[in-house]
Write an enzyme that holds these catalytic residues in place. Structure first.
Site, short mmCIF file in Angstrom:
data_model
loop_
_atom_site.label_atom_id
_atom_site.label_comp_id
_atom_site.label_asym_id
_atom_site.label_seq_id
_atom_site.Cartn_x
_atom_site.Cartn_y
_atom_site.Cartn_z
N ASP B 105 0.85 -1.19 0.00
CA ASP B 105 0.00 0.00 0.00
C ASP B 105 0.89 1.24 0.00
O ASP B 105 0.77 2.12 0.86
CB ASP B 105 -0.94 -0.02 1.21
CG ASP B 105 -1.87 1.20 1.23
OD1 ASP B 105 -2.11 1.79 0.16
OD2 ASP B 105 -2.33 1.58 2.33
N ASP B 245 -1.70 9.74 9.59
CA ASP B 245 -2.53 9.19 8.53
C ASP B 245 -3.78 8.54 9.12
O ASP B 245 -3.72 7.89 10.16
CB ASP B 245 -1.70 8.13 7.77
CG ASP B 245 -2.33 7.80 6.45
OD1 ASP B 245 -2.36 8.67 5.58
OD2 ASP B 245 -2.80 6.65 6.30
N GLU B 287 -4.51 13.95 8.81
CA GLU B 287 -5.12 13.60 7.54
C GLU B 287 -6.49 13.05 7.87
O GLU B 287 -6.64 11.91 8.30
CB GLU B 287 -4.31 12.55 6.78
CG GLU B 287 -4.82 12.35 5.38
CD GLU B 287 -5.27 10.92 5.07
OE1 GLU B 287 -5.39 10.62 3.88
OE2 GLU B 287 -5.51 10.13 5.98
#
Lengths: 453, 603
Positions: B105, B245, B287
């Protein structure tokens, strides 16, 4: 009026009024807002004089009666001795005093400056006249407030103020908040001479928005109306929702009635009568007369009860504002020039829908006026108009009150109203802008040619 | 197949460098590298609030420069380009993850928080980069994934094989897959459930993203401590902050959608406290791809100036900028800014035009999303998941005026701008590459082999350099643009410089000036300097491709004189009437409003 070389500050207010009244017959016809340009001014007399400031400089609120052949009408002026042409609406500080009077809730010699309940106004802001105004004079105070001074006065409370107050009472989101009013007695009647509202510096009028989109489409050679970046359909749909919401709010605030057979008959006869008078002056309309008559008569066949209520009355893209919070409607005065009884009468909300549909047609075609015929552009204009009219109607149907319902289900009526409006436009364009005559005429040709929906 | 008992068995390429799980202590805990094992970088100058005015630059380590000729960019290579970044005016680098990872990823599947992906280098190389950056006044932040790890992480390997050991409760395990049914599935293209069965442990584990990324169990205090120690590890080495994140998903709770839960905020407050107490001046950037009114929650308590993240990305602004220019209407931008709430004093938005992910369309309405697709993705290959893989220049059909207009808005709208590597030279993309790689091709430095990115055999490079006739590296590269004063690169550098001369761009309040023309977006940024003087900047942007006039209401500034910021030209004084400006198609102006009187007499 003469231009003052040296501002005087010691004029007597009475002398000033006499001087102004004497000069008005020559000065009035040059004013944009003067509604009697078709006839000579035969006389002017002061009806009402309110001295707002005695000296340094003198400031007078003046209502005059303007006499013309077969017509006598009251007009409002704000005059001073220190400014060019005596018109104080162009002077930021002098005109700014009106706001201070409103903030204070002052009454001067029977002229009442009132702010709405629960409103506190900032004082000391400079006034700037808006230049685009047609029949009135609007002053903006420091980007916060806008004061509309009705130039030609109508006895009684102005429907603009009445309707917007009613809408504000029921919490309508699609108007600028009413903040205050100026009223005085005229011929014994309490008469609105000014109306203060929240000013929206971020607003753009719907005409500018729509024509931006049309311009974008016209600049593309091969793309269709639904493919270009400037597509307006989303805006048109939201505008339709806003108009329907305002109608529903007006109904909530002031009620609704059903038109009876007599009302409908009167309406149809009025439309037919207008057609007869217009066609007499504009022979280009003649080929469409049978189809128009048929369309007006067909309005009688609309199934179910027709709701009538207070409406905007002169709705078009220039009467709506896009702000960051959505669309607003302004100027609930009704059709300028129409008698007050007509302007305040209950009518079908579909009149407003029809007015807006006409306006989309105008926006689509305005770039073509006076240009050599261009089939490609004409097709594009029609495409834009169809797409946005449909989106507007869709949006209206989504938000319409149950008493009004989906306008498309009253196609005959909507069609008749739209054609009636177009006939009015034919007469207006014939008299004022012959080049534009093709816009309503081509619409009439198209709508009548398309048959009944 | 016999199972390898070693907890670091799933880590690859870390032989010979310190990493997690080389050994297990007597208490059953994994031995992990410590910051003291390494040299630390010199610290960046102490300057609270530095992030509010900083120009950020997102750079992929893999894509920037290859120092060892293996075809992949690395930390030493990036360090060798710091002079360029300093010259450009970059204040802070944002590095997407460079940690050890199976790279399923894009590195967001971290298999060891305390070691560097071997092809990028080592922790020592990172410290070298940090030290060199700080020497030039450039800060460095990196992504940290709090929510989950790779399934190759030794923690997960221990958790699945020893349910009763110290890591047994590090992840969210369940006997069935029925819990938390209200949590949506984020990667709808690839995943069918948020639960995946693990045959080793014989239970299901919870994952909000890919099934190879098990979610950490924040109910477990040991997990919270372990992640705080992860922060400390890098902060001790000298890093300037983290982009956190996927923060909305840390905790789960039955009967909720498991997003933005109060306990998630509580944990972020703990992270912030560690930073404030132990590492003042470092930043946390959230984020959270949410609507602005929800994102503000991640700034924390406004009364104390914010006590969670210092920064958050403003996601919906970016697609609105694109839409506004296509619609030639300022309303898409004006609306979203009007809906953006005030943020606490100590906080700042991060704004961007492009980044390594797709143009994010999650936050626009369906109608708008369809529209964005229609406009930008005429080729179906350009779509991926919910987004569009294009770089700025190709998105704008390589139109220089639009690139300048977009960049000018990026540098002047409220928030700290985040540039994406390569966009300063107008790099292109390669839509024939899979997934998100279209916008991750090597930086184009020179017209030499591999665009000066690497000395390797061109066949060995991690992604081919762009070679098409419009965006190819032979013509489009840093060297060529450095030598051309009118290049996009020199223009961008100049604009960044101008931006830095006026702190109003950084912290000034924002007022939409509206105006009579719907195609013109005008706004004012006003900053009250500590000495009481005001720095006022007015930005006027023509979103239309046609020339436009606009009348601006500057009546608050009657008597001031607009001075154009790039050339210093003095425009007519603001008077009683609305201020009339005309702009060329896609043109823009930046003005400072100066008091009249402080200008030299004409001679």
């Amino acid at each position: 009026m003469s231009t003052e070389m040296n501002p005087r500050t010691n004029t007597d207010p009475r002398a000033l009024v006499d001087e102004v009244v004497a000069e008005l017959p020559g000065w009035l016809p040059a004013q944009r807002w003067f509604g009697g340009k078709d006839r000579p001014v035969t006389g002017v007399r002061a009806l009402r004089t309110t001295v707002l400031s005695e000296a340094d400089p003198v400031l007078v609120h003046l209502v005059v009666e303007v006499s013309q052949p077969d017509r006598r009408e009251p007009y409002q002026l704000l005059v001073s001795d220190t400014v060019d042409n005596h018109d104080a609406t162009g002077d930021p500080e002098l005109a700014g005093r009106l706001l201070d009077l409103l903030a204070d809730g002052a009454t001067v010699d029977g002229l009442a400056f009132e702010h709405e309940p629960d409103v506190e106004l900032n004082k000391g802001l400079r006034a700037r006249p808006i230049t685009a105004e047609q029949s009135n004079t609007s002053l903006v105070f420091g980007s916060q407030y806008i004061l509309k001074l009705f130039r030609k006065l109508t006895l009684g409370e102005n429907p603009d103020l009445v309707l917007q107050r009613a809408l504000h009472r029921v919490g309508c989101d699609h108007i600028a908040r009413p903040l205050g009013s100026i009223t005085g007695r005229l011929n014994g009647e309490v008469t609105t001479v000014g109306m203060l509202q929240q000013f929206l510096p971020d607003a753009v009028d719907g005409w500018a928005m729509a024509t931006t989109s049309v311009r974008d489409l016209m600049a593309e050679g091969d793309l269709h109306a639904d493919e270009v970046g400037g597509d307006f359909a989303g805006e048109a749909q939201r505008l339709g929702q806003a108009v329907a919401t305002v109608h529903a709010d007006l109904e909530r605030a002031l009620g609704t009635q059903h038109a009876d057979a007599d009302d409908i008959d009167k309406t149809v006869r009025a439309m037919t009568a207008r057609l007869d008078s217009v066609v007499a002056a504009v022979p280009e309309l003649r080929p469409y007369v049978p189809a128009l008559r048929e369309a007006f008569e067909a309005a009688r066949d609309t199934p179910g009860a027709i709701a009538i209520q207070h409406i905007h009355g002169d709705l078009h893209l220039g009467q709506v504002l896009r702000t960051v919070h959505g669309w607003l409607l302004i100027d609930f005065e009704g059709e300028p020039g129409a008698p007050i009884a007509e302007r305040t009468a209950l009518r079908s909300p579909l009149r407003d829908v029809a007015g807006m549909l006409r306006s989309f047609d105008y926006a689509a075609h305005q770039l073509l006026v006076g240009q050599p015929e261009d089939h490609q552009l004409a097709v594009r204009a029609l495409e834009w108009s169809r797409r946005n009219r449909a989106a507007f109607t869709e949006g209206y149907a989504e938000a319409a009150a149950s008493s009004v319902g989906d306008p498309r289900e009253r196609g005959y009526l909507l069609r008749a109203f739209e054609l009636d409006k177009a006939v009015y436009e034919v007469s207006y364009e014939h008299a004022n802008r012959p080049e534009w005559l093709t816009v309503p005429l081509s619409s009439i040709a198209r709508i009548t040619g398309e048959g009944k929906r | 197949m016999a199972e390898d008992p070693r907890p670091d068995a799933a880590l690859t390429g870390l032989e010979g460098v310190p990493h997690t799980g080389e050994a297990i202590g007597a208490d059953g805990l994994l031995v992990e590298p410590q910051a003291e094992d390494f040299r630390s970088a010199r610290l960046a100058p102490r300057e609270p609030g530095w992030f509010k005015g900083a120009v950020f630059y997102e750079v992929l380590v893999r894509a920037f420069t290859d120092s060892n000729g293996d075809g992949t960019g690395d930390l030493r290579g990036l360090a060798s380009r710091l002079d360029y970044l300093e010259w450009l005016g970059v204040d802070c680098l944002w590095l997407p993850p460079f940690y050890a990872s199976p790279l399923r990823d894009g590195g967001y599947d971290i298999s060891d928080f305390r070691s560097v992906l071997p092809e990028f280098g080592t922790v020592e190389d990172f410290v070298y980069l940090l030290d060199e950056a700080h020497r030039r006044g450039i800060r460095v932040i990196t992504d940290l994934v709090l929510n989950h790890t790779s399934d190759a992480h030794p923690w997960f390997q221990q958790s699945r094989s020893d349910p009763d050991g110290p890591y047994g409760d590090y992840y969210v395990w369940s006997d069935d897959d029925s819990k938390y049914p209200d949590a949506r599935i984020i990667f709808v293209d690839t995943e069918t459930s948020n639960w995946t069965y693990d045959p080793v442990r014989g239970q299901f584990f919870w994952h909000r993203f890919f099934s190879h990324q098990p979610d950490l169990n924040y109910e477990n205090p040991d997990v919270q401590e372990a992640m705080l120690d992860t922060l400390r590890f890098w902060l001790d080495l000298g890093i300037d902050g983290f982009r956190l994140d996927a923060v909305p998903y840390l905790f789960e709770q039955e009967g909720t959608n498991c997003e933005n839960l109060p306990r998630t905020h509580d944990f972020l407050k703990r992270c912030r406290k560690v930073v404030d107490d132990e590492y003042p001046g470092r930043v946390l950037l959230a984020e959270a791809n949410q609507w602005p009114s929800d994102v503000v929650e991640y700034f924390g308590n406004a009364e104390v100036g914010g006590d969670e993240c210092h920064m958050a990305f403003h996601f919906p602004l970016m697609p609105r900028i694109f839409m506004a220019v296509r619609r030639e209407s300022r309303f898409p931008i004006s609306e979203i800014l009007a809906q953006t709430p005030q943020i606490p004093d100590g906080c700042q938005w991060g704004i961007f035009l492009r980044n390594h992910d797709e143009l994010t369309l999650e936050m626009v309405t369906d109608e708008e999303r369809d529209y964005m697709y229609a406009e930008y993705a005429k080729d179906p290959r350009m779509k991926a998941n919910i987004g569009i893989r294009r770089r700025l220049a190709p998105l704008l059909e390589n139109d220089r005026n639009q690139q300048e207009l977009f960049t000018a808005m990026l540098l002047s709208l409220p928030g700290s701008p985040v540039l994406y590597y390569g966009d300063e030279i107008g790099m292109g993309d390669n839509i024939w590459l899979g997934d998100r790689d279209a916008v991750r091709t090597p930086m184009q430095w020179t017209p030499d082999r591999n665009a000066g990115f690497s000395s390797c055999d061109p066949g060995r490079i991690y992604l081919p350099v762009i070679m098409d006739p419009v965006y190819g590296y032979q013509g489009l590269n840093v060297e060529a643009q450095l030598n051309n004063q009118s290049s996009l690169l020199n223009w961008t550098r100049r604009m960044i410089e101008v931006r830095k001369q006026h702190h109003a761009f950084a912290e000034g309040d924002f007022t939409d000036l509206g105006g009579s023309n719907p195609s013109v977006l005008a706004y004012r940024r006003r900053w009250c300097r500590p000495d009481g003087q005001e720095d006022i900047v007015v930005c006027v942007n023509n979103l239309s491709r046609f020339p436009q006039p606009v009348e601006l209401d500057l009546s608050e500034h009657i008597g001031s004189r607009p001075v154009e910021l790039t050339g210093g030209v003095r425009f007519p004084t603001v008077g009683e009437l609305p201020y009339l400006l005309t702009l060329p198609g896609h043109g823009f102006y930046w003005f400072q409003l100066a008091e009249v009187g402080d200008e030299g007499e004409a001679r």
